[in-house]
Scaffold this active site. Sequence first.
Site, mmCIF file in Angstrom:
data_model
loop_
_atom_site.group_PDB
_atom_site.id
_atom_site.type_symbol
_atom_site.label_atom_id
_atom_site.label_comp_id
_atom_site.label_asym_id
_atom_site.label_seq_id
_atom_site.Cartn_x
_atom_site.Cartn_y
_atom_site.Cartn_z
ATOM 1 N N GLY A 8 0.818 -1.224 0.000
ATOM 2 C CA GLY A 8 0.000 0.000 0.000
ATOM 3 C C GLY A 8 0.847 1.267 0.000
ATOM 4 O O GLY A 8 0.496 2.273 0.633
ATOM 5 N N GLY A 11 -0.264 5.122 -0.754
ATOM 6 C CA GLY A 11 -1.231 5.783 0.119
ATOM 7 C C GLY A 11 -0.585 6.895 0.924
ATOM 8 O O GLY A 11 0.603 7.211 0.768
ATOM 9 N N GLN A 12 -1.408 7.472 1.820
ATOM 10 C CA GLN A 12 -0.973 8.654 2.581
ATOM 11 C C GLN A 12 0.257 8.356 3.448
ATOM 12 O O GLN A 12 1.214 9.123 3.462
ATOM 13 C CB GLN A 12 -2.137 9.139 3.464
ATOM 14 C CG GLN A 12 -1.922 10.517 4.053
ATOM 15 C CD GLN A 12 -2.846 10.807 5.238
ATOM 16 O OE1 GLN A 12 -3.502 9.918 5.763
ATOM 17 N NE2 GLN A 12 -2.882 12.049 5.666
ATOM 18 N N ASP A 34 2.368 -1.765 -4.461
ATOM 19 C CA ASP A 34 1.010 -1.212 -4.437
ATOM 20 C C ASP A 34 0.214 -1.909 -5.543
ATOM 21 O O ASP A 34 0.802 -2.482 -6.462
ATOM 22 C CB ASP A 34 1.013 0.311 -4.659
ATOM 23 C CG ASP A 34 -0.262 0.967 -4.145
ATOM 24 O OD1 ASP A 34 -0.237 1.522 -3.028
ATOM 25 O OD2 ASP A 34 -1.298 0.908 -4.844
ATOM 26 N N ILE A 35 -1.092 -1.801 -5.471
ATOM 27 C CA ILE A 35 -1.935 -2.461 -6.481
ATOM 28 C C ILE A 35 -1.884 -1.720 -7.815
ATOM 29 O O ILE A 35 -2.201 -2.266 -8.854
ATOM 30 C CB ILE A 35 -3.383 -2.610 -5.963
ATOM 31 C CG1 ILE A 35 -4.157 -3.629 -6.799
ATOM 32 C CG2 ILE A 35 -4.099 -1.266 -5.869
ATOM 33 C CD1 ILE A 35 -5.434 -4.107 -6.162
ATOM 34 N N ARG A 36 -1.456 -0.451 -7.794
ATOM 35 C CA ARG A 36 -1.347 0.289 -9.061
ATOM 36 C C ARG A 36 0.081 0.782 -9.241
ATOM 37 O O ARG A 36 0.847 0.830 -8.267
ATOM 38 C CB ARG A 36 -2.344 1.441 -9.121
ATOM 39 C CG ARG A 36 -2.288 2.332 -7.973
ATOM 40 C CD ARG A 36 -3.551 3.141 -7.734
ATOM 41 N NE ARG A 36 -3.321 3.896 -6.521
ATOM 42 C CZ ARG A 36 -2.782 5.105 -6.461
ATOM 43 N NH1 ARG A 36 -2.467 5.766 -7.556
ATOM 44 N NH2 ARG A 36 -2.572 5.699 -5.301
ATOM 45 N N ASP A 53 -1.247 -7.051 -5.494
ATOM 46 C CA ASP A 53 -2.587 -7.078 -4.911
ATOM 47 C C ASP A 53 -2.451 -7.907 -3.636
ATOM 48 O O ASP A 53 -2.075 -9.091 -3.698
ATOM 49 C CB ASP A 53 -3.547 -7.744 -5.917
ATOM 50 C CG ASP A 53 -4.956 -7.889 -5.357
ATOM 51 O OD1 ASP A 53 -5.147 -7.652 -4.142
ATOM 52 O OD2 ASP A 53 -5.853 -8.245 -6.144
ATOM 53 N N TYR A 142 -14.984 -0.757 9.255
ATOM 54 C CA TYR A 142 -13.554 -0.436 9.405
ATOM 55 C C TYR A 142 -13.083 -0.807 10.811
ATOM 56 O O TYR A 142 -12.067 -1.486 10.990
ATOM 57 C CB TYR A 142 -13.377 1.057 9.154
ATOM 58 C CG TYR A 142 -11.973 1.591 9.298
ATOM 59 C CD1 TYR A 142 -10.966 1.207 8.417
ATOM 60 C CD2 TYR A 142 -11.662 2.517 10.292
ATOM 61 C CE1 TYR A 142 -9.688 1.739 8.531
ATOM 62 C CE2 TYR A 142 -10.389 3.055 10.409
ATOM 63 C CZ TYR A 142 -9.406 2.656 9.521
ATOM 64 O OH TYR A 142 -8.146 3.185 9.626
ATOM 65 N N LYS A 146 -10.406 -3.543 12.226
ATOM 66 C CA LYS A 146 -9.228 -3.108 12.995
ATOM 67 C C LYS A 146 -9.118 -3.890 14.305
ATOM 68 O O LYS A 146 -8.030 -4.303 14.691
ATOM 69 C CB LYS A 146 -9.267 -1.598 13.244
ATOM 70 C CG LYS A 146 -8.989 -0.768 11.984
ATOM 71 C CD LYS A 146 -7.607 -1.039 11.426
ATOM 72 C CE LYS A 146 -7.348 -0.424 10.077
ATOM 73 N NZ LYS A 146 -6.076 -0.831 9.465
HETATM 74 C C1 AKB Z 1 -10.052 7.272 8.991
HETATM 75 O O1 AKB Z 1 -10.570 8.376 9.221
HETATM 76 O O2 AKB Z 1 -10.662 6.295 8.560
HETATM 77 C C2 AKB Z 1 -8.585 7.106 9.330
HETATM 78 C C3 AKB Z 1 -8.408 6.597 10.717
HETATM 79 C C4 AKB Z 1 -8.548 7.489 11.863
HETATM 80 O O3 AKB Z 1 -8.160 5.435 10.891
HETATM 81 N N1 AKB Z 1 -7.894 8.344 9.141
#
Ligand code: AKB
Length: 316
Positions: A8, A11-12, A34-36, A53, A142, A146
Amino acid sequence: MKRIMITGCLGQIGSELVDRLRREKGVDNVLATDIRKPEDHRIVKGGKFEVLDVLDEERMYELAKEFEADTMIHLASLLSSVAEDKPQIAWHINMSGLMNALEVARKLDLQFFTPSSIGAFGPETPKVSTPQDTLQRPKTMYGITKVAGELLCDYYHDKFGVDTRGVRFPGLISYDTLPGGGTTDYAVEIYYEALKAGKYVCPLGEDTAMDMMYMPDAINAIIKLMEIPEDRLVHRNAFNISAMSFTPKDILASIQQEMPEFTMTYEVNPKLQGIADSWPDSLDCDAAAKEWDFKPEYGLEEMTKDMLVKLKAKLF
Ligand code: AKB
């Protein structure tokens, strides 16, 4: 950390982590994936880069083996807002991707890092000074991935001896690469819009407090945690870390210190507001400070000054 494979990378977090590790550990000791593959991206052009991937465990294993990796930093994941739009895909990418990366780490005996998040907490968690060890019943997909990820990483350590480590990142603010699909993204967008338009429409209510951190502190935290001797660690997956807690009203005031003409209005997005309201207001980071000397450098004021200068140089 001598031969580091990262997923990844575009990403940021990945883009800035790769730059830093290439500088510190040597360009040839970092394998960015990364995937791209945008051919003209500096991460693609500036060192070893492979398309991967994370759902393809066989390729992940072959790449890590061929590269003779000793460390895996697994960053590929969907963030909170986009994961609420595509919960099934989010489960698949966040969980199967993580499982694949852990399996590669187990088979090749790699040290392992993956980020958790403030999203791993839920509405029943104590909101202020959220303890390291507390109730975790998130209501977002999400957050569910996590928490499950934290447990899975601990399991791989306890059962198979994999040296897994992780942090619960707050919202991360940076000028290099935009975040994509998070609930805390507003705290990055606001600086872009301040410079480009002089005004911003905030998707969260003015008193919504969340933990945040400037990217240099986040990168330092990853490196520090990975390098601390194992015998110092009581916890592993994952440490509360934060550098500041602010509301939209606070960040508005800090930007107005530098740009008095900047204005903000509010158009609350119910999805984002619901997610933000279910997360802590401020984390207790004592365990990270005690076990691996976590100490962020940037507060809101220093970050705003630096963001505006760096972003101006980038945009204009
Ligand atoms: C999000 O907002 O999804 C992320 C995080 C806090 O994990 N920046």
